[in-house]
Design a protein around this motif. Structure first.
Motif, PDB file in Angstrom:
ATOM      1  N   UNK A 180       0.833  -1.200   0.000  1.00 30.91           N
ATOM      2  CA  UNK A 180       0.000   0.000   0.000  1.00 30.91           C
ATOM      3  C   UNK A 180       0.871   1.254   0.000  1.00 30.91           C
ATOM      4  N   UNK A 181       0.531   2.210  -0.829  1.00 28.37           N
ATOM      5  CA  UNK A 181       1.250   3.474  -0.944  1.00 28.37           C
ATOM      6  C   UNK A 181       0.457   4.561  -0.215  1.00 28.37           C
ATOM      7  N   UNK A 182       0.937   4.982   0.938  1.00 26.02           N
ATOM      8  CA  UNK A 182       0.257   5.980   1.772  1.00 26.02           C
ATOM      9  C   UNK A 182       0.129   7.348   1.108  1.00 26.02           C
ATOM     10  N   UNK A 183       0.852   7.576   0.003  1.00 26.68           N
ATOM     11  CA  UNK A 183       0.786   8.874  -0.668  1.00 26.68           C
ATOM     12  C   UNK A 183      -0.224   8.891  -1.815  1.00 26.68           C
ATOM     13  N   UNK A 184      -0.976   7.799  -2.014  1.00 28.92           N
ATOM     14  CA  UNK A 184      -1.947   7.786  -3.121  1.00 28.92           C
ATOM     15  C   UNK A 184      -3.060   8.800  -2.862  1.00 28.92           C
ATOM     16  N   UNK A 185      -3.714   9.223  -3.941  1.00 27.73           N
ATOM     17  CA  UNK A 185      -4.710  10.295  -3.856  1.00 27.73           C
ATOM     18  C   UNK A 185      -5.859   9.975  -2.898  1.00 27.73           C
ATOM     19  N   UNK A 186      -6.298   8.718  -2.846  1.00 20.91           N
ATOM     20  CA  UNK A 186      -7.410   8.387  -1.961  1.00 20.91           C
ATOM     21  C   UNK A 186      -6.987   8.375  -0.497  1.00 20.91           C
ATOM     22  N   UNK A 187      -5.765   7.965  -0.217  1.00 22.72           N
ATOM     23  CA  UNK A 187      -5.254   8.046   1.155  1.00 22.72           C
ATOM     24  C   UNK A 187      -5.193   9.513   1.591  1.00 22.72           C
ATOM     25  N   UNK A 188      -4.795  10.377   0.671  1.00 22.03           N
ATOM     26  CA  UNK A 188      -4.717  11.813   0.976  1.00 22.03           C
ATOM     27  C   UNK A 188      -6.112  12.413   1.194  1.00 22.03           C
ATOM     28  N   UNK A 189      -7.102  11.956   0.437  1.00 25.12           N
ATOM     29  CA  UNK A 189      -8.481  12.406   0.659  1.00 25.12           C
ATOM     30  C   UNK A 189      -8.961  11.939   2.030  1.00 25.12           C
ATOM     31  N   UNK A 221      -7.253  11.385   4.651  1.00 24.68           N
ATOM     32  CA  UNK A 221      -6.572  12.159   5.705  1.00 24.68           C
ATOM     33  C   UNK A 221      -6.986  13.623   5.711  1.00 24.68           C
ATOM     34  N   UNK A 222      -7.819  14.041   4.769  1.00 30.18           N
ATOM     35  CA  UNK A 222      -8.267  15.428   4.700  1.00 30.18           C
ATOM     36  C   UNK A 222      -7.268  16.369   4.039  1.00 30.18           C
ATOM     37  N   UNK A 223      -6.259  15.826   3.384  1.00 29.51           N
ATOM     38  CA  UNK A 223      -5.253  16.652   2.710  1.00 29.51           C
ATOM     39  C   UNK A 223      -5.740  17.170   1.368  1.00 29.51           C
TER      40      UNK A 223
END
Length: 125
Positions: A9-18, A20-22
């Motif tokens: 899993x890549x924690x920097x992917x766009x959905x992970x960022x969404x 996290x509220x980023x």
């Protein structure tokens, strides 16, 4: 570019960022286990993405590793989202790409919910 769904899993992917509220998203539905939001590049009159809140790369990863509560919560979120956006009465299509051959572009499980118009054949030729 299609991704390899067998990678970690890549924690920097766009959905992970969404999650996290980023990054912003136009939320349709949110629960303990899922988030649904409008696609920024819709391919149909109704085009919503439903993602689990857990760090799962693909359907393969999710079905093998998610808890029963996460699986049930995610599946229920997909159905609830269809009802919220009004896709359920006329019918809708669900699509989850897994891996390079299917064209998966984001390494976070996501289900596309399409509706609001006739959707044509299952696969483009």
């Amino acid at each position: 570019m299609p991704i390899d769904h067998k990678q970690p899993y890549d924690e920097s992917n766009i959905f992970a960022r969404i999650l996290r509220g980023e990054l912003p998203a136009k939320t349709v539905f949110e629960s303990e286990h899922a988030l649904a939001f409008h696609d920024i590049s819709p391919a149909a009159a109704v085009h919503v993405l439903v993602i689990p809140k857990g760090a799962y790369v693909s359907w393969d990863d999710f079905s093998a590793n998610a808890s029963d509560a996460e699986i049930a919560g995610f599946v229920r979120a997909v159905g609830e989202t269809a009802r919220i956006v009004g896709a359920e009465p006329g019918g809708y299509r669900l699509l989850a790409n897994t891996g390079k051959r299917a064209g998966q572009e984001v390494p976070h499980l996501h289900v596309h919910l399409f509706g609001g118009q006739p959707l044509g054949p299952m696969l483009a030729r």
